[in-house]
Design an enzyme around this catalytic site. Sequence first.
Site, PDB file in Angstrom:
ATOM      1  N   CYS A 170      -4.450  -1.278  -1.977  1.00 51.20           N
ATOM      2  CA  CYS A 170      -4.635   0.127  -2.107  1.00 51.20           C
ATOM      3  C   CYS A 170      -5.545   0.405  -3.421  1.00 51.20           C
ATOM      4  O   CYS A 170      -5.135  -0.036  -4.284  1.00 51.20           O
ATOM      5  CB  CYS A 170      -3.318   0.584  -2.454  1.00 51.20           C
ATOM      6  SG  CYS A 170      -3.292   2.415  -2.930  1.00 51.20           S
ATOM      7  N   CYS A 190     -10.996   3.396   0.252  1.00 47.95           N
ATOM      8  CA  CYS A 190      -9.535   3.742   0.392  1.00 47.95           C
ATOM      9  C   CYS A 190      -9.089   2.771   1.707  1.00 47.95           C
ATOM     10  O   CYS A 190      -9.973   2.812   2.744  1.00 47.95           O
ATOM     11  CB  CYS A 190      -9.229   5.263   0.520  1.00 47.95           C
ATOM     12  SG  CYS A 190      -7.785   5.632   1.352  1.00 47.95           S
ATOM     13  N   ASP A 245       0.861  -1.320  -0.091  1.00 41.43           N
ATOM     14  CA  ASP A 245       0.125  -0.053  -0.005  1.00 41.43           C
ATOM     15  C   ASP A 245       0.939   1.498   0.247  1.00 41.43           C
ATOM     16  O   ASP A 245       2.191   1.206   0.304  1.00 41.43           O
ATOM     17  CB  ASP A 245      -0.769   0.164   1.224  1.00 41.43           C
ATOM     18  CG  ASP A 245      -1.764   1.360   1.466  1.00 41.43           C
ATOM     19  OD1 ASP A 245      -2.482   1.459   0.295  1.00 41.43           O
ATOM     20  OD2 ASP A 245      -1.785   1.880   2.353  1.00 41.43           O
ATOM     21  N   SER A 246       0.426   2.423  -0.087  1.00 44.24           N
ATOM     22  CA  SER A 246       1.060   3.480  -0.345  1.00 44.24           C
ATOM     23  C   SER A 246       1.551   3.921   1.156  1.00 44.24           C
ATOM     24  O   SER A 246       2.261   4.919   1.539  1.00 44.24           O
ATOM     25  CB  SER A 246       0.308   4.939  -0.650  1.00 44.24           C
ATOM     26  OG  SER A 246      -0.845   4.924   0.162  1.00 44.24           O
ATOM     27  N   HIS A 302      -7.069   3.174   3.956  1.00 44.97           N
ATOM     28  CA  HIS A 302      -6.953   3.679   5.204  1.00 44.97           C
ATOM     29  C   HIS A 302      -8.116   4.067   5.776  1.00 44.97           C
ATOM     30  O   HIS A 302      -7.821   4.101   7.382  1.00 44.97           O
ATOM     31  CB  HIS A 302      -5.941   5.003   4.971  1.00 44.97           C
ATOM     32  CG  HIS A 302      -4.631   5.102   4.486  1.00 44.97           C
ATOM     33  ND1 HIS A 302      -4.404   4.793   3.374  1.00 44.97           N
ATOM     34  CD2 HIS A 302      -3.370   5.455   5.126  1.00 44.97           C
ATOM     35  CE1 HIS A 302      -2.681   4.688   3.259  1.00 44.97           C
ATOM     36  NE2 HIS A 302      -2.455   5.370   4.260  1.00 44.97           N
ATOM     37  N   GLU A 347      -1.216   9.000   8.009  1.00 45.47           N
ATOM     38  CA  GLU A 347       0.292   8.645   8.091  1.00 45.47           C
ATOM     39  C   GLU A 347       1.008   9.141   8.897  1.00 45.47           C
ATOM     40  O   GLU A 347       2.005   8.728   9.518  1.00 45.47           O
ATOM     41  CB  GLU A 347       0.631   8.894   6.448  1.00 45.47           C
ATOM     42  CG  GLU A 347       0.117   8.117   5.322  1.00 45.47           C
ATOM     43  CD  GLU A 347       0.737   6.599   5.390  1.00 45.47           C
ATOM     44  OE1 GLU A 347       2.206   6.457   5.846  1.00 45.47           O
ATOM     45  OE2 GLU A 347       0.152   5.522   5.354  1.00 45.47           O
TER      46      GLU A 347
HETATM   47  N1  DGL Z   1      -4.357   3.343   1.062  1.00 44.75           N
HETATM   48  C1  DGL Z   1      -4.728   3.864  -0.424  1.00 44.75           C
HETATM   49  C2  DGL Z   1      -6.044   3.609  -1.167  1.00 44.75           C
HETATM   50  O1  DGL Z   1      -6.782   2.689  -0.905  1.00 44.75           O
HETATM   51  C3  DGL Z   1      -3.964   5.089  -0.891  1.00 44.75           C
HETATM   52  C4  DGL Z   1      -4.217   6.341  -0.141  1.00 44.75           C
HETATM   53  C5  DGL Z   1      -3.277   7.312  -0.789  1.00 44.75           C
HETATM   54  O2  DGL Z   1      -2.035   6.990  -0.804  1.00 44.75           O
HETATM   55  O3  DGL Z   1      -3.491   8.595  -1.310  1.00 44.75           O
HETATM   56  O4  DGL Z   1      -6.604   4.211  -2.040  1.00 44.75           O
END
Ligand code: DGL
Length: 260
Positions: free
Chosen positions: A73, A182, A10-11, A184, A150
Amino acid sequence: MKNNPIGVFDSGVGGLSIWKEIISLLPNENTIYLADSKNAPYGQKSKHEIIALSKKNTEFLLNKGAKIIVVACNTATTNAIDYLRKNYNVPFIGIEPAIKPAALQSKTNKIGILATKGTLNSQLFTDKVLRFGNTEIVEQIGEGLVPLIEAGQLESKELDLLLQKYLDNLLQKNIDHLVLGCSHYPFLVPKIKIIIGNKIKIIDSGEAVARQTKHILQKNDLLNLRKTTPNHLLYSNKNVSLLKNFIPDLPNITLKEKDF
Ligand code: DGL
């Protein structure tokens, strides 16, 4: 090969919400998780940049012996998974906003989705939305939420205010389901529930991704059948100790900070 790890990236820390579902459904499996926090957020980047970062993450995981890769992600899945599937010879599992179950269950025929700009603007997402003609899908970009998560600022006033603003926009539209688009955002569920109450159902894709991972491992005869305690190796390229806020305290988890 069966004993090789499941690779997950993931990011940043968001994909840990998916990784948790995977280790709970597949307790024999070794895993390697990659938090590309140095390059977060992906949500505002171009498709070209997201593909380049997804390639880098995939190659890191393949070098560590990953037998399957979970793109945990939404932004990377919707922008890069076609490229990854064409260019690498392992199965890929992606995560996409769970529009379908929300649309099928909706009584008001209006569902909300909170996701990054990169996901909402992607072709893959747009194609999917077009398939649900009868259901109005109200889109809201969650700009600014990922950087705060983050930075470990889950309890900050700034995050509360942003979340309130975004959810207010969706509440005005009489939605009865809220799709978290997302990885997150599942970490924000307790806060989201306080704002939206219990009349709106929250839908995320974590469990579905874990089930699909199991299915594809089975299909490819890649399930790890050993009953020994698995190892979980979690890498971050920025402040690895942040990961501790999002994972269970287990002796078989090793955290590593590394520039990749
Ligand atoms: N967690 C990621 C997603 O599901 C990316 C969020 C990001 O880095 O902007 O989209």
